[in-house]
Design an enzyme around this catalytic site. Structure first.
Site, PDB file in Angstrom:
ATOM      1  N   GLU A   1       0.827  -1.213   0.000  1.00  0.00           N
ATOM      2  CA  GLU A   1       0.000   0.000   0.000  1.00  0.00           C
ATOM      3  C   GLU A   1       0.859   1.260   0.000  1.00  0.00           C
ATOM      4  O   GLU A   1       0.580   2.233   0.716  1.00  0.00           O
ATOM      5  CB  GLU A   1      -0.958  -0.009   1.189  1.00  0.00           C
TER       6      GLU A   1
ATOM      7  N   GLU B   1      -4.063  -9.135   0.460  1.00  0.00           N
ATOM      8  CA  GLU B   1      -4.552  -8.828   1.804  1.00  0.00           C
ATOM      9  C   GLU B   1      -6.072  -8.839   1.740  1.00  0.00           C
ATOM     10  O   GLU B   1      -6.665  -8.102   0.943  1.00  0.00           O
ATOM     11  CB  GLU B   1      -4.025  -7.473   2.262  1.00  0.00           C
TER      12      GLU B   1
END
Length: 812
Positions: A428, A504
């Site tokens: 991220e 994720e």
């Protein structure tokens, strides 16, 4: 070997460990004799500095885990970009509310009898949090930036032969440097390797298995060495330590030996059969003198990533049934402990998990060794930040100077592990935006490819729309999506790789044994007690419940698997309560911070563990004051249908169906009204016959303490730990699921009391005090062996309760 990652990504491979040096090389583990202080106001590297009043510690060591918890340690005003926040608010507990910020000093006085002038000595750090500055005999000999990186320093010129040496290490944790609890101190091993000048280069040997047939496999071995006029002999040993192949090589090119050794009738490594071989490589001088020797475990296996088909191991298509794990070990903090790691993996194995993502940090050597031995595929991750910051003092400060060096050390130190099937260069990262981000992504991926041309590289992407538009996602070997289940189809069509990884997933939140009413699916739900409901229907604004991922995993062959956030609760990131106090640890875990399974464990187990029966009922059935009120009953099972009985009366048969994701994977009786007594579920097989039964009963008052150890026999090595689950039952032996009694712990014999944990994210009780309150009727006590063998007894007491005792044993 040429690397090709296009419509078909073929990777054939590999192997194992950092290599234990023997014979002419020796490794000295600097475990004992350390002194530590966080009170030093000046420098403490001078040889004559008096550290006699400092605390005596052993390494691995985490100075912050001993507390106390205090929101002032990590209070901050910020907007969490990854959560879509726009307006800064006060946050507490994001990094665990433990005293990890500040500077600590370590000193160790040692001698190395094996070291003599003319030899080489390397000082190896497997993890030092953070920004280590290293001094030997009063002289600064090196430093590093990243607290998760492995690194080594050549101390050959500074180590004094035949005399005592003084090692000093200064570590500094800046505030606002992490998004979770990073730990503090020398939290992984420190060692010194002594070898001849003519020797194998540290982490310089790479073993792959590029050609596997039914009756033979080629083991490719490349070894970097120091010196000339040398020869190398390799023996391949099987798991029974029998030599199955031998080869000698005298030709060296560019400082490397290259051997290809054929192994007949190979045993392949897989999660189901984690078979390990050992390569013993010996380096000889021209006169036949043995100069160096290393022993490296490895596995024979092949991996392949194919468009529209997915991931294959040894020619068999399989999906990643994985979890993400932070590096802290609950009440042990960041200090690595192999017994704690083994317990985690044992719990995950029972759930049917087959893969782990080290999030968002480089894994410990111990974790990888266990993954090899126990059969877990591994996604080894490097960074949570690149050049653009997430937090004020994060990795962006080091990116330009250290990123390549950190990746090189990660890959070279761990690439021989057969468990590793993929690398991750980031998670991220804000660099997902803009042309600079593409340049950085390519740079990092190219470094991975250069160091290891056999495995693909991914990034956990949360800005999926942006990465589709910019080409960021198309650049990666494996496009990893963090959540964004609604964008899977669009991303699959947009990206050229032909497959998607759930890098994720879920981020469902729950508190073990806590249930909230009414039972509805919702996001960002908060309660006055700062807990989350274990009906497993609550998630964050940016995430989802497990069933939504299950649909994609089951219905889309191009979805190659998932890594659930997270396998266990961890210290820090107390979403959705990071603006509340005293929340100080996560609610995301499938198991809690103590390692006790939540209800969600059985939801995953019912789908992932295809060998064992699963039939789990929730909630508990102690609801005094809710008589006559709607109290839904859920069942997590691998059977398609079951019948529910309340006090012998049938409440009907439920059968899984595709009407909603929840109906597809759960059995739910949503209109049950509470009445004390017995909840019974009878499950049916595909032929309609009774296959399994399970019951939950209403308990009376707590009466007796019950103890159950994960292992009753542990090693007398000063490190091994028995994890003892403590619960209370009523007079009839029925567990009391709402008990909150405070208990006291006493360990006698060949062990010490190490810590306790109850899994309550809001508890401010110190892990290492010898008392703690139960949470939802349970807690876990850690009993740690000393270095002498003998009997051990744990005694647990509580006011008004019959005491609990358990006998353990420490053996050499």
């Amino acid at each position: 070997m040429k690397l090709i990652f296009k419509s078909i990504l073929s990777v054939v491979l590999l192997i194992l460990s950092s290599g234990k040096m023997m014979s002419q090389s020796s490794t000295v583990l600097l475990k004992e004799n350390w002194r530590f202080s966080k009170e030093v106001t000046g420098d403490a590297f001078a040889v004559a500095f008096d550290a006699s009043n400092w605390e005596k510690v052993s390494v691995p060591h985490d100075w912050a885990i001993y507390g106390p918890f205090d929101k002032e340690w990590d209070k901050q005003v910020s907007a969490i970009e990854q959560n879509g926040e726009k307006i800064p608010t006060e946050k507490t507990g994001r990094t665990g509310a433990l005293p990890h910020i500040g500077t600590g000093w370590y000193r160790n006085t040692f001698s190395i009898p094996e070291f003599k002038k003319g030899k080489k000595a390397l000082l190896i750090f497997e993890g030092a949090m953070s920004e280590p500055q290293v001094f030997l005999n009063g002289k600064k000999i090196g430093n590093w930036g990243y607290g998760y990186s492995y690194f080594y320093i050549d101390i050959s010129k500074d180590l004094i032969a035949g005399s005592e040496n003084v090692l000093a290490v200064k570590l500094t944790n800046e505030p606002f440097s992490s998004r979770w609890y990073p730990g503090a101190g020398l939290y992984r091993k420190v060692s010194i390797v002594v070898k001849e000048q003519e020797s194998f280069t540290q982490w310089g040997t790479f073993i792959t298995t590029p050609d596997i047939k039914e009756n033979s496999a080629v083991v490719d071995l490349k070894a970097e060495v120091n010196g000339s006029n040398l020869s190398m002999v390799t023996q391949i040993k099987d798991a029974a330590n029998t030599i199955v192949a031998t080869q000698k090589e005298t030709e060296m090119k560019d400082g490397k030996f290259h051997q290809t050794v054929t192994v007949a009738q190979p045993h392949l490594w897989s999660p189901e059969t984690p078979y390990l071989y050992t390569a013993v490589t010996k380096l000889y001088a021209a006169d036949g003198t043995l100069k160096d020797e290393q022993s490296i475990k490895f596995g024979i296996r092949s991996i392949k990533y194919e468009a529209n088909k997915g991931f294959s191991l040894n020619g068999k298509v399989m999906k990643f049934k994985g979890v993400c794990l932070h590096h802290d070990l609950g009440p042990l903090g960041a200090a690595v402990n192999k017994a704690a790691l083994r317990r985690q993996l044992t719990i995950l194995k029972d759930m049917g998990c087959n893969a782990i993502r080290s999030s968002h940090n480089m894994p410990s050597f111990e974790q990888l060794e266990l993954a090899d031995e126990m059969g877990f595929m591994f996604l080894a991750e490097s960074f949570d930040e690149w050049a653009k910051p997430k937090v004020q003092n994060g990795y962006h400060r080091f990116f330009e100077e250290y990123a390549e060096k950190d990746i090189v050390n990660l890959v070279r130190a761990t690439r021989n592990h057969p468990c590793i099937v993929m690398w991750s260069s980031g998670n991220e990262v804000p660099d997902q935006y803009g042309a600079e981000g593409l340049t950085r992504a390519k740079f990092l991926q190219d470094v991975f490819h250069r160091e290891d041309p056999t495995r693909p590289v991914t990034v956990g992407m949360d800005q999926v729309k942006q990465t589709m538009a910019s080409g960021f996602g198309s650049l990666l070997d494996v496009p990893g999506l963090n959540y964004r289940v609604h964008l899977y189809e669009e991303a699959y069509k947009s990206f050229p790789q032909g497959f998607i990884l759930g890098s994720e997933t879920a981020s469902t939140v729950s508190s073990r044994g806590i249930y909230k009413f009414p039972v509805v699916q919702q996001k960002e739900k908060q309660y006055d007690d700062l807990q989350c409901s274990s009906y497993d229907l609550e998630a964050c604004s940016w995430s989802n419940v497990p069933d939504e991922d299950f649909v994609l995993q089951d219905d889309k062959p191009w979805v190659i698997g998932e890594f659930v956030w997270t396998g266990f609760d961890y210290l820090g990131e107390p979403t959705p309560y990071d603006e509340k106090w005293p929340s100080r640890s996560s609610y995301f875990g499938i198991s809690d911070l103590a390692g006790l399974p939540k209800d969600r464990f059985y939801l995953y187990r019912s789908r992932w563990n295809t060998k064992d029966k699963t039939l789990h009922i929730l909630p508990h059935w102690n609801w005094k004051g809710r008589e006559g009120e709607i109290t839904p009953v859920f069942v997590y099972t691998n059977y398609d249908s079951a019948e529910l009985f309340i006090n012998g009366k049938s409440r009907g048969v439920q059968k899984k169906n595709n009407s909603t994701p929840q109906n597809r994977y759960r059995l739910m009786w949503n209109d049950v009204k509470y009445e004390p007594g017995t909840v019974k579920v009878v499950a049916f097989d595909s032929n309609g016959k009774i296959a399994a039964e399970s019951e939950v009963k209403t308990a009376g008052d707590p009466y007796k303490i019950v103890l159950e150890a994960d292992r009753k026999i542990i090693k007398a090595d000063g490190e091994d730990i028995s994890f003892v689950t403590v619960s209370v039952v009523d007079k009839n032996g029925i567990p009391c699921p709402t008990a909150v009694n405070e208990l006291q712990f006493k360990v006698t014999g060949a062990a010490t009391y190490r810590a306790a944990c109850n899994g309550d994210a809001t508890s401010l009780e110190i892990f290492h005090q010898d008392k703690m309150k139960l949470f939802s009727g349970k807690l876990v006590v850690l009993v740690q062996a000393v270095k002498s063998a003998g009997a051990i007894q744990l005694e647990v007491t509580g006011n008004g309760l019959e005491k609990g005792k358990i006998n353990l044993k420490a053996e050499r």
